[in-house]
Design a protein around this motif. Structure first.
Motif, PDB file in Angstrom:
ATOM      1  N   GLN A  12       3.737  -1.077   2.581  1.00  0.00           N
ATOM      2  CA  GLN A  12       2.946  -1.570   3.700  1.00  0.00           C
ATOM      3  C   GLN A  12       1.894  -2.495   3.151  1.00  0.00           C
ATOM      4  OE1 GLN A  12       3.230  -2.046   6.866  1.00  0.00           O
ATOM      5  NE2 GLN A  12       3.905  -0.254   8.025  1.00  0.00           N
ATOM      6  N   GLY A  13       1.558  -2.418   1.663  1.00  0.00           N
ATOM      7  CA  GLY A  13       0.714  -3.216   1.248  1.00  0.00           C
ATOM      8  C   GLY A  13      -0.765  -2.570   1.076  1.00  0.00           C
ATOM      9  N   TYR A  14      -0.848  -1.418   1.281  1.00  0.00           N
ATOM     10  CA  TYR A  14      -1.970  -0.613   1.173  1.00  0.00           C
ATOM     11  C   TYR A  14      -2.071  -0.285  -0.515  1.00  0.00           C
ATOM     12  CZ  TYR A  14      -2.509   0.520   5.990  1.00  0.00           C
ATOM     13  OH  TYR A  14      -2.487   0.472   7.185  1.00  0.00           O
ATOM     14  N   ARG A  15      -3.353  -0.330  -0.786  1.00  0.00           N
ATOM     15  CA  ARG A  15      -3.629   0.055  -2.561  1.00  0.00           C
ATOM     16  C   ARG A  15      -3.558   1.675  -2.472  1.00  0.00           C
ATOM     17  NH1 ARG A  15      -4.894  -2.802  -6.735  1.00  0.00           N
ATOM     18  NH2 ARG A  15      -5.349  -4.695  -5.913  1.00  0.00           N
ATOM     19  N   THR A  16      -2.497   2.263  -2.596  1.00  0.00           N
ATOM     20  CA  THR A  16      -2.105   3.519  -2.517  1.00  0.00           C
ATOM     21  C   THR A  16      -2.613   4.601  -3.618  1.00  0.00           C
ATOM     22  OG1 THR A  16      -0.498   2.800  -0.957  1.00  0.00           O
ATOM     23  CG2 THR A  16      -0.454   5.067  -1.727  1.00  0.00           C
ATOM     24  N   LEU A  17      -3.202   5.643  -3.345  1.00  0.00           N
ATOM     25  CA  LEU A  17      -3.621   6.627  -4.556  1.00  0.00           C
ATOM     26  C   LEU A  17      -3.319   7.746  -3.984  1.00  0.00           C
ATOM     27  CD1 LEU A  17      -4.628   7.427  -7.126  1.00  0.00           C
ATOM     28  CD2 LEU A  17      -7.029   7.731  -5.883  1.00  0.00           C
ATOM     29  N   TRP A  18      -2.260   8.608  -4.951  1.00  0.00           N
ATOM     30  CA  TRP A  18      -2.032   9.914  -4.728  1.00  0.00           C
ATOM     31  C   TRP A  18      -2.371  10.722  -6.051  1.00  0.00           C
ATOM     32  CZ3 TRP A  18       3.587  12.093  -4.015  1.00  0.00           C
ATOM     33  CH2 TRP A  18       3.686  13.225  -3.708  1.00  0.00           C
ATOM     34  N   ILE A  19      -3.228  11.424  -5.932  1.00  0.00           N
ATOM     35  CA  ILE A  19      -3.533  12.025  -7.063  1.00  0.00           C
ATOM     36  C   ILE A  19      -2.864  13.587  -7.436  1.00  0.00           C
ATOM     37  CG2 ILE A  19      -5.747  13.167  -8.323  1.00  0.00           C
ATOM     38  CD1 ILE A  19      -7.333  11.414  -7.114  1.00  0.00           C
TER      39      ILE A  19
END
Length: 728
Positions: free
Chosen positions: A86-93
């Motif tokens: 969707q174009g989110y700056r996505t972080l999954w830690i």
RNA sequence: GGGAGAUUAGCUCAGUUGGUAGAGCAACUCGUUUACACCGAGAAGGUCAGAGGUUCGAGUCCUCUAUCUCCCACCA
């Protein structure tokens, strides 16, 4: 004109594809939000980049991942991949949890089994070395398994609840709470686990129903009132008998004190009146044992009674007499019951079933006893937080700050838990964990609490205890982002968007994260909590080692493929509901992966001679209508994803692909293409577009097969499917 | 003792704001027509636990009952 790649001539083989694709994703660097291309990031109305962040609930380093972890990874990966597209700056830690007591007891068991040694044989330092080795191994397994699940985690930011940075965060949090008077040291009745030789919190208790003898007797012939108990041996520690203030039977005795010789131990019993006593239960009189019962301790506080400890840390008798001291509680019980019989004091014996408190990790039977421990005060008002208490802060996170809990029925569970919350005992007498950052002066006994040890360390010794593992996990949403440093990660990604986890750890973890975040940061740790249910076997039984029905995700993946496992875990599973996983379901989705594969082959075969733009305006009216029904479908699916209805979105995608696209649209277009009708070109275009868009929308659910297909259908300028724009 | 959830086809479960009951698996019939037998076509199968209520209309909302599951508290 394109040619058909040879791999498409065989059925889809997940084993040949998955590791290779995962490696490609890793090489791309796109799991790390810093590497996402700015031009692909959507902006909000203020021109700011949209962000999305999740922290992975860190699996315990006690072994390997099970299907519960698999469903967690699957759901979170769906959210993350969808948002990234969707174009989110996505972080999954990613990260792992040291799980203090759980890990230590596993290593202790292994040590006993393999080397016939106890931790004391090794000593603190040597033993911790063993635990760290075990944790390291376990960690590596967990990382490998998470990768096999296709999880698009940013491995460059991986954290551990017991690493240097997290330890610093823990010390910082402890110090602040200590200074604010929220952490205190107190002598209180605690749950002592004689087997694990440590205190545990109320949440780590497991009640087991057992048969027990319920004895009714008098302490001595002279004593006027009979009392009842299942634990006669604790009665040596009695200092009072409490009756209800309005109980006529006993009113005449209230205020009197009796000296008794109970099993040859002199005891002093005062008769008191207290509203807590239930007139109807037993004889209506309660033998008060302040040192070995929480309720009795409170009664003793109210009436200023002596508190006599008669059981020690090894569940053996003390402070009695030569005959009893050193006996295990069970032995003492027999001795006392025999003594009661011999002296004609036993009036009644009946078998009842009662709940026995045991320790979750060791199975040891809990002995309540007074001990000096560290607690978090949940009822103290905090100046910095408008004089609210921790309890109030935890409640308002849901009522006022707008944390959404899915499904919402767990809001009740949460508020109910908080309303009944007592001070949290955070110290543990185990070796593995964050050491309490408190030092005592060797001579003056002065207490020193700080992030770092006192400078004249030689005059001090550190508190031996370690902290409850949930103390460090409570900081997880921000300790992973660099707190207490004001890092750019912390500023950009906190509060996190979603916390996705099993409903069974709502009190342990979810509540503690809210507590820590509200208190330390004055903000919520996450906006939405999504609970998944338990994964059970095909018969609906809980998966467990003893039943031998636990599914190893790696075996399932080898047999059916990760994509099939993910679909089987997602579909038919509403939030908070338990689900069943069996071979039938896995097989069905393995077939689906193959169906997608074969449909792709067909589309590729029949469209090699298509030349022209991928422009929907080139479609015939009929084909455009078909395309529009797909657009409606994908709008619907997008809305499901936005509203956390993953199970519905997955099912709709499956259903459309198979029943509509493959069975109807392909069949209809097949005729037009093979018979070379005038609609041939439009039919080819329709197939190409529909396939392409479905591959995109299926990607969050079935990342591997879709990415592999994407390699073969994408245009030259297209990037990895991983970062391809979602269609809506 | 308090609370939550479940009860829909033979089995496992969907059914999002009330609008003609759905899927997978199993079973049945037909079909090996070059994407796929890891397939297709077709048919069969349900008083939506029971009772009452609200409504033009209830699987869906309300009340009660029954059965099962889970969570919390815990009585000495």
């Amino acid at each position: 004109m394109k040619t058909l790649p040879e791999t498409f001539l065989k059925p889809y083989d997940s084993n040949q594809v998955e590791d290779k694709i995962y490696q490609e994703w890793l090489n791309s660097g796109y799991f790390n939000p810093d590497n996402l291309k700015s031009e692909n990031i959507s902006k909000d109305e203020n021109g700011k980049e949209k962000k999305f962040s999740i922290v992975l609930p860190p699996p315990n380093v006690t072994g390997t991942l099970h299907t519960g972890h698999a469903i967690m990874l699957a759901i979170e990966d769906i959210m993350v991949r969808y948002k990234r597209m969707q174009g989110y700056r996505t972080l999954w830690i990613p990260g792992t949890d040291h799980a203090a007591i759980a890990t230590q007891s596993v290593v202790e068991k292994n040590l006993l089994k393999e080397e016939k040694k106890s931790k004391y044989d090794l000593g603190r330092e040597e033993f911790l070395k063993k635990v760290n080795e075990f944790a390291e191994q376990s960690h590596n397994t967990i990382v490998t398994q998470s990768k096999k699940m296709g999880s698009s985690l940013d491995w460059s930011r991986e954290a551990f609840t017991l690493d240097e940075k997290r330890n610093f965060a823990v010390r910082t949090a402890f110090k602040k709470m200590y200074d604010d008077g929220l952490i205190y040291r107190g002598n209180r009745i605690v749950n002592w686990d004689p087997k694990g030789q440590t205190v545990i919190s109320d949440d780590e208790l497991v009640y087991e129903e057992r048969k027990a003898m319920f004895y009714t007797f008098k302490y001595s012939k002279e004593f006027p009132i009979s009392i009842s108990t299942t634990r006669p041996e604790t009665k040596i520690g009695d200092t009072a008998v409490a009756v209800h203030p309005e109980d006529e039977r006993y009113q005449q005795y209230v205020g009197q004190t009796f000296e008794c010789n109970f099993c040859n131990v002199p005891i002093t019993i005062k008769i008191i009146a207290d509203k807590e006593v239930d007139k109807e239960f037993g004889t209506g009189a309660l033998g008060v044992t302040p040192a070995h019962s929480k309720i009795d301790w409170e009664i003793a506080e109210r009436h200023n009674l002596a508190k006599k400890q008669v059981i020690n840390e090894y569940a053996k008798m003390i402070n009695c007499n030569e005959k009893l001291d050193g006996k295990k509680v069970g032995e003492a019980r027999e001795i006392i019951v025999n003594w009661l019989k011999e002296n004609n004091l036993l009036e009644k014996e009946e078998e009842i079933s009662q709940n026995v408190s045991t320790a979750e990790r060791t199975g040891g039977i809990i002995e309540p006893m007074p001990k000096l421990q560290w607690f978090v005060n949940v009822n103290k008002s905090i100046v910095d937080r408008e004089n609210k208490t921790l309890k109030e802060l935890m409640l308002e996170a849901v009522t006022k700050d707008g944390i959404t809990i899915i499904p919402d029925r767990f809001e009740k569970v949460y508020t109910h838990w908080i309303e009944n919350l007592h001070d949290w005992c955070i110290s543990r007498q185990i070796w593995y964990g964050h050491r309490v950052p408190v030092w005592y002066h060797k001579e003056t006994k002065e207490i020193y609490c700080d992030i770092n040890p006192p400078t004249d360390i030689e005059n001090w010794y550190q508190d031996e205890d370690t902290l409850d593992t949930w103390f460090s996990s409570g900081l997880w949403t921000f300790s992973t982002l660099g707190w207490p440093e004001k890092t750019s990660d912390f500023l950009e990604f906190h509060p996190t968007d979603v916390l996705e986890t099993g409903y069974d750890i709502l009190p342990f973890w979810v509540a503690r994260m809210i507590l820590m975040s509200k208190y330390l940061l004055n903000e919520i740790p996450f906006r939405t909590v999504y609970f998944h249910g338990l994964v059970r076997d095909a018969q609906g039984r809980k998966m467990s080692k003893s039943l031998n029905n636990a599914m190893d995700p790696l075996e399932v993946i080898a047999k059916y493929g990760t994509d099939a496992l993910r679909m089987a875990l997602i579909i038919g599973t509403g939030p908070g509901n338990d689900s069943k996983l069996g071979d039938d379901k896995l097989k069905a989705y393995k077939h689906f992966a193959n169906k997608i594969w074969n449909a792709t082959r067909f589309v590729l075969e029949k469209t090699t001679d298509y030349e022209g733009d991928l422009d929907i305006n080139l479609l015939t009216t009929d084909h455009k209508n078909i395309y529009n029904t797909w657009k409606d479908k994908i709008a619907d699916i997008t809305s499901d994803l936005e509203n956390y209805r993953f199970y519905l979105a997955g099912e709709k995608l499956y259903d459309y692909f198979w029943k509509t696209f493959a069975d109807v649209i392909i069949e209809d277009c097949k005729k037009e293409i093979i018979e070379e009708t005038e609609n041939k070109k439009s039919a080819q275009l329709l197939l190409i577009i529909l396939l392409r868009e479905q591959i995109i929308s299926l990607h969050p659910f079935m990342p591997f097969v879709t990415e592999e297909i994407w390699r073969n259908i994408k245009n030259e300028n297209d990037d990895l499917l991983l970062v391809t724009k979602w269609i809506n």
